[in-house]
Design a protein around this motif. Sequence first.
Motif, PDB file in Angstrom:
ATOM      1  N   GLU A  93      37.974  32.834  37.947  1.00  0.00           N
ATOM      2  CA  GLU A  93      39.313  32.253  37.883  1.00  0.00           C
ATOM      3  C   GLU A  93      40.370  33.326  38.119  1.00  0.00           C
ATOM      4  OE1 GLU A  93      40.099  29.033  37.606  1.00  0.00           O
ATOM      5  OE2 GLU A  93      37.985  28.529  37.563  1.00  0.00           O
ATOM      6  N   SER A  94      40.006  34.588  37.876  1.00  0.00           N
ATOM      7  CA  SER A  94      40.948  35.680  38.086  1.00  0.00           C
ATOM      8  C   SER A  94      40.179  36.906  38.577  1.00  0.00           C
ATOM      9  CB  SER A  94      41.713  36.001  36.801  1.00  0.00           C
ATOM     10  OG  SER A  94      40.819  36.362  35.777  1.00  0.00           O
ATOM     11  N   TYR A  95      40.922  37.815  39.178  1.00  0.00           N
ATOM     12  CA  TYR A  95      40.332  38.988  39.814  1.00  0.00           C
ATOM     13  C   TYR A  95      41.136  40.222  39.430  1.00  0.00           C
ATOM     14  CZ  TYR A  95      38.576  35.130  42.576  1.00  0.00           C
ATOM     15  OH  TYR A  95      37.991  33.951  42.955  1.00  0.00           O
ATOM     16  N   VAL A  96      40.485  41.373  39.375  1.00  0.00           N
ATOM     17  CA  VAL A  96      41.185  42.627  39.137  1.00  0.00           C
ATOM     18  C   VAL A  96      41.432  43.259  40.498  1.00  0.00           C
ATOM     19  CG1 VAL A  96      41.090  44.901  38.076  1.00  0.00           C
ATOM     20  CG2 VAL A  96      40.115  42.937  36.877  1.00  0.00           C
ATOM     21  N   CYS A  97      42.702  43.465  40.814  1.00  0.00           N
ATOM     22  CA  CYS A  97      43.091  44.031  42.105  1.00  0.00           C
ATOM     23  C   CYS A  97      42.669  45.495  42.182  1.00  0.00           C
ATOM     24  CB  CYS A  97      44.605  43.908  42.299  1.00  0.00           C
ATOM     25  SG  CYS A  97      45.189  44.664  43.836  1.00  0.00           S
ATOM     26  N   ALA A  98      42.000  45.867  43.267  1.00  0.00           N
ATOM     27  CA  ALA A  98      41.551  47.246  43.463  1.00  0.00           C
ATOM     28  C   ALA A  98      42.709  48.200  43.732  1.00  0.00           C
ATOM     29  CB  ALA A  98      40.552  47.301  44.615  1.00  0.00           C
ATOM     30  N   ILE A  99      43.860  47.687  44.125  1.00  0.00           N
ATOM     31  CA  ILE A  99      45.026  48.526  44.421  1.00  0.00           C
ATOM     32  C   ILE A  99      45.899  48.707  43.185  1.00  0.00           C
ATOM     33  CG2 ILE A  99      47.099  48.806  45.859  1.00  0.00           C
ATOM     34  CD1 ILE A  99      44.529  48.901  47.518  1.00  0.00           C
ATOM     35  N   THR A 100      46.251  47.600  42.530  1.00  0.00           N
ATOM     36  CA  THR A 100      47.182  47.667  41.395  1.00  0.00           C
ATOM     37  C   THR A 100      46.471  47.790  40.051  1.00  0.00           C
ATOM     38  OG1 THR A 100      47.242  45.274  41.080  1.00  0.00           O
ATOM     39  CG2 THR A 100      48.840  46.226  42.644  1.00  0.00           C
ATOM     40  N   GLY A 101      45.226  47.343  39.985  1.00  0.00           N
ATOM     41  CA  GLY A 101      44.502  47.332  38.712  1.00  0.00           C
ATOM     42  C   GLY A 101      44.889  46.171  37.823  1.00  0.00           C
ATOM     43  N   ASN A 118      45.393  35.774  39.804  1.00  0.00           N
ATOM     44  CA  ASN A 118      44.700  34.513  40.065  1.00  0.00           C
ATOM     45  C   ASN A 118      44.462  34.294  41.548  1.00  0.00           C
ATOM     46  OD1 ASN A 118      44.676  33.939  37.342  1.00  0.00           O
ATOM     47  ND2 ASN A 118      46.547  32.753  37.424  1.00  0.00           N
ATOM     48  N   GLU A 119      45.151  35.071  42.397  1.00  0.00           N
ATOM     49  CA  GLU A 119      44.996  34.961  43.839  1.00  0.00           C
ATOM     50  C   GLU A 119      44.642  36.334  44.396  1.00  0.00           C
ATOM     51  OE1 GLU A 119      47.805  32.581  46.143  1.00  0.00           O
ATOM     52  OE2 GLU A 119      48.920  32.369  44.268  1.00  0.00           O
ATOM     53  N   ALA A 120      43.524  36.405  45.088  1.00  0.00           N
ATOM     54  CA  ALA A 120      43.115  37.665  45.691  1.00  0.00           C
ATOM     55  C   ALA A 120      42.199  37.371  46.864  1.00  0.00           C
ATOM     56  CB  ALA A 120      42.413  38.540  44.657  1.00  0.00           C
ATOM     57  N   VAL A 121      42.108  38.339  47.755  1.00  0.00           N
ATOM     58  CA  VAL A 121      41.169  38.237  48.873  1.00  0.00           C
ATOM     59  C   VAL A 121      40.137  39.342  48.706  1.00  0.00           C
ATOM     60  CG1 VAL A 121      42.761  37.176  50.512  1.00  0.00           C
ATOM     61  CG2 VAL A 121      42.635  39.659  50.365  1.00  0.00           C
ATOM     62  N   GLU A 180      33.835  45.146  49.242  1.00  0.00           N
ATOM     63  CA  GLU A 180      33.424  44.850  47.871  1.00  0.00           C
ATOM     64  C   GLU A 180      34.618  44.770  46.916  1.00  0.00           C
ATOM     65  OE1 GLU A 180      30.280  44.102  46.789  1.00  0.00           O
ATOM     66  OE2 GLU A 180      29.880  44.057  48.926  1.00  0.00           O
ATOM     67  N   ALA A 181      35.832  44.901  47.432  1.00  0.00           N
ATOM     68  CA  ALA A 181      37.025  44.958  46.587  1.00  0.00           C
ATOM     69  C   ALA A 181      37.846  43.678  46.666  1.00  0.00           C
ATOM     70  CB  ALA A 181      37.902  46.144  47.001  1.00  0.00           C
ATOM     71  N   TRP A 182      38.438  43.296  45.531  1.00  0.00           N
ATOM     72  CA  TRP A 182      39.394  42.192  45.483  1.00  0.00           C
ATOM     73  C   TRP A 182      40.790  42.782  45.527  1.00  0.00           C
ATOM     74  CZ3 TRP A 182      38.055  37.281  46.060  1.00  0.00           C
ATOM     75  CH2 TRP A 182      36.716  36.934  45.827  1.00  0.00           C
ATOM     76  N   ILE A 183      41.650  42.232  46.383  1.00  0.00           N
ATOM     77  CA  ILE A 183      43.016  42.742  46.517  1.00  0.00           C
ATOM     78  C   ILE A 183      43.993  41.576  46.396  1.00  0.00           C
ATOM     79  CG2 ILE A 183      44.641  44.010  47.982  1.00  0.00           C
ATOM     80  CD1 ILE A 183      42.243  45.388  49.244  1.00  0.00           C
ATOM     81  N   SER A 184      44.962  41.730  45.484  1.00  0.00           N
ATOM     82  CA  SER A 184      45.966  40.695  45.246  1.00  0.00           C
ATOM     83  C   SER A 184      47.053  40.757  46.308  1.00  0.00           C
ATOM     84  CB  SER A 184      46.602  40.899  43.865  1.00  0.00           C
ATOM     85  OG  SER A 184      47.345  42.110  43.849  1.00  0.00           O
ATOM     86  N   LYS A 185      47.926  39.738  46.322  1.00  0.00           N
ATOM     87  CA  LYS A 185      49.063  39.739  47.245  1.00  0.00           C
ATOM     88  C   LYS A 185      49.945  40.961  46.986  1.00  0.00           C
ATOM     89  CE  LYS A 185      49.392  34.784  48.091  1.00  0.00           C
ATOM     90  NZ  LYS A 185      50.219  33.593  47.993  1.00  0.00           N
ATOM     91  N   GLU A 186      50.159  41.282  45.704  1.00  0.00           N
ATOM     92  CA  GLU A 186      50.963  42.458  45.356  1.00  0.00           C
ATOM     93  C   GLU A 186      50.289  43.728  45.868  1.00  0.00           C
ATOM     94  OE1 GLU A 186      52.578  44.902  41.433  1.00  0.00           O
ATOM     95  OE2 GLU A 186      51.550  42.989  41.150  1.00  0.00           O
ATOM     96  N   GLY A 187      48.975  43.801  45.750  1.00  0.00           N
ATOM     97  CA  GLY A 187      48.239  44.963  46.245  1.00  0.00           C
ATOM     98  C   GLY A 187      48.343  45.106  47.750  1.00  0.00           C
ATOM     99  N   ILE A 188      48.284  43.981  48.460  1.00  0.00           N
ATOM    100  CA  ILE A 188      48.415  44.014  49.917  1.00  0.00           C
ATOM    101  C   ILE A 188      49.809  44.506  50.306  1.00  0.00           C
ATOM    102  CG2 ILE A 188      48.539  42.561  51.982  1.00  0.00           C
ATOM    103  CD1 ILE A 188      46.235  40.898  50.712  1.00  0.00           C
ATOM    104  N   LYS A 189      50.846  44.029  49.595  1.00  0.00           N
ATOM    105  CA  LYS A 189      52.212  44.486  49.873  1.00  0.00           C
ATOM    106  C   LYS A 189      52.325  45.995  49.665  1.00  0.00           C
ATOM    107  CE  LYS A 189      54.482  40.143  48.726  1.00  0.00           C
ATOM    108  NZ  LYS A 189      55.316  39.432  47.748  1.00  0.00           N
TER     109      LYS A 189
END
Length: 82
Positions: free
Chosen positions: A46-54, A58-61, A65-74
């Motif tokens: 249901e949720s992911y830990v962003c590899a960029i922001t930590g 709830n939204e990530a790609v 092997e890493a999950w990255i959130s919209k904030e992390g992509i920005k």
Amino acid sequence: MHTKRVGKLGRIVLPKDILDRFKLEVGDLIDISHTDTQIIVEPHRESYVCAITGKVSNEAVKIGEAWISKEGIKKLIEYMNQ
């Protein structure tokens, strides 16, 4: 490794030891994705830990092997544009 046969309806049965290891029960959701050479089956989250922001998101790609959130992509785009 387990070798399974694909059934007529495209179904496969996950072995009990894998169900137990990942604490999967009847009715649980799983995510199915693929690369050019692999089919990937993972427990749904249901949720992911962003590899960029930590941070938990709830939204990530998934990239590799890493999950990255919209904030992390920005943040990654900002970093690359410096």
